[in-house]
Write a protein that holds these residues in place. Structure first.
Motif, PDB file in Angstrom:
ATOM      1  N   LYS A 198       3.370   6.305  -6.901  1.00  0.00           N
ATOM      2  CA  LYS A 198       2.446   7.124  -7.694  1.00  0.00           C
ATOM      3  C   LYS A 198       2.638   8.605  -7.408  1.00  0.00           C
ATOM      4  O   LYS A 198       2.576   9.439  -8.317  1.00  0.00           O
ATOM      5  N   GLN A 199       2.899   8.927  -6.150  1.00  0.00           N
ATOM      6  CA  GLN A 199       3.111  10.324  -5.800  1.00  0.00           C
ATOM      7  C   GLN A 199       4.366  10.874  -6.466  1.00  0.00           C
ATOM      8  O   GLN A 199       4.376  12.000  -6.974  1.00  0.00           O
ATOM      9  N   ILE A 209       0.835  -1.213   0.000  1.00  0.00           N
ATOM     10  CA  ILE A 209       0.000   0.000   0.000  1.00  0.00           C
ATOM     11  C   ILE A 209       0.864   1.256   0.000  1.00  0.00           C
ATOM     12  O   ILE A 209       0.757   2.111  -0.881  1.00  0.00           O
ATOM     13  N   CYS A 210       1.727   1.352   1.018  1.00  0.00           N
ATOM     14  CA  CYS A 210       2.525   2.574   1.159  1.00  0.00           C
ATOM     15  C   CYS A 210       3.518   2.736   0.015  1.00  0.00           C
ATOM     16  O   CYS A 210       3.704   3.837  -0.503  1.00  0.00           O
ATOM     17  N   ARG A 225       1.672   3.854  -3.128  1.00  0.00           N
ATOM     18  CA  ARG A 225       1.227   5.243  -3.010  1.00  0.00           C
ATOM     19  C   ARG A 225       2.385   6.216  -3.187  1.00  0.00           C
ATOM     20  O   ARG A 225       2.262   7.233  -3.891  1.00  0.00           O
TER      21      ARG A 225
END
Length: 282
Positions: free
Chosen positions: A173-174, A166-167, A170
């Motif tokens: 993508k950031q 998850i992290c 994310r």
């Protein structure tokens, strides 16, 4: 001397009781600590637990610096084993639990040996043996009531799953969106001068066409107007001026003849001159 103290007093019983209480206390501390950790690790995105917040912050910082964390398992284990639940780390409390079992058995054996050497097989020897066995069994059962290795593995699994699945996605993508924004800003900054030049050239063309199509100022039109007026006056006034000039010449001739004939008529002469001037100036 120590044998006399052990045989004449109940100090070994008191030490065994303290060790037993310490073992139970260590078990309770570890149980509560791991229970809170499992609950917090199961909800890592919204958890306010200090260890969870620390792991999230350290992982995001490591990803920002190194772009990724190669061994997430070791990364998580380090913070789990270094976490202090209450005064000591989790591993220290677990060692206290195990040592309490061993020390209870050792103290019971020392008390029974001291009484046996002093008084032989007496009731006190059997009491020490029974108390030691009961305490060792009790502490062993208490330790086994909650599976602490399973809870530690559960905390580790929840953390690794969140950080890796998850992290990490994310943050990736950031970073991609940040790179896209930077590239868009760079392309806008490079294309801006071209647009400005095109806009300036277009405005210049528009201003030139507007200046060409717009009516000229009064100062520029004035000479043309004067020339047109002069031409119109000349064109329309040539016959009129010629007729007046011819009439004036004839009137002058008549006045000259009359002057020659009669020089005694100044009033007529002035009247004739006045008429000639009025006709010429009309």
């Amino acid at each position: 001397m120590l044998r006399n103290v052990a045989t004449n007093t109940n100090v070994i019983f008191y030490l065994m009781a303290v060790i037993g209480v310490l073992g139970v206390l260590a078990k309770l501390v570890n149980h509560l600590t791991l229970r809170r950790l499992v609950k917090a690790a199961g909800n890592m995105p919204k958890s306010t637990h200090k260890l969870i917040k620390l792991v999230r912050a350290k992982y995001e910082h490591a990803c920002m610096i190194h772009d990724s964390v190669e061994n997430i398992d070791a990364f998580v284990e380090k913070y789990i084993y270094e976490y202090r639940g209450f005064l000591f780390r989790i591993h220290t409390w677990r060692q206290i639990e195990l040592l309490s079992v061993w020390f209870s058995g050792i103290l019971a054996a020392l008390g029974a040996s001291a009484h046996y050497l002093s008084f032989g097989f007496t009731e006190s020897v059997y009491q020490y043996i029974a108390a030691g066995v009961a305490e060792v069994v009790l502490l062993s059962v208490v330790i086994r009531l909650t599976d602490e290795p399973y809870k530690i593995n559960a905390v580790k699994m929840y953390m690794v799953d969140y950080l890796e699945n998850i992290c990490a996605l994310r943050l990736r993508k950031q970073r991609q969106t940040d790179r896209d924004e930077i590239s868009v800003i760079a392309t806008d900054s490079t294309q801006k001068p071209v647009f400005q030049n095109a806009a300036q050239s277009g405005s210049q063309n528009v201003s030139q066409s507007a200046s060409q199509s717009a009516p000229q100022p009064a100062a520029e039109q004035k000479p043309q107007f004067r020339e047109e007026k002069k031409l119109s006056i000349n064109i329309e006034g040539e016959p009129r001026n010629a007729e007046k000039g011819e009439a004036a010449r004839q009137a002058v001739r008549r006045t000259v003849k009359e002057k020659q004939e009669d020089d005694d008529r100044p009033a007529l002469r002035e009247e004739a001159i006045r008429q000639i001037l009025e006709e010429f100036l009309a």
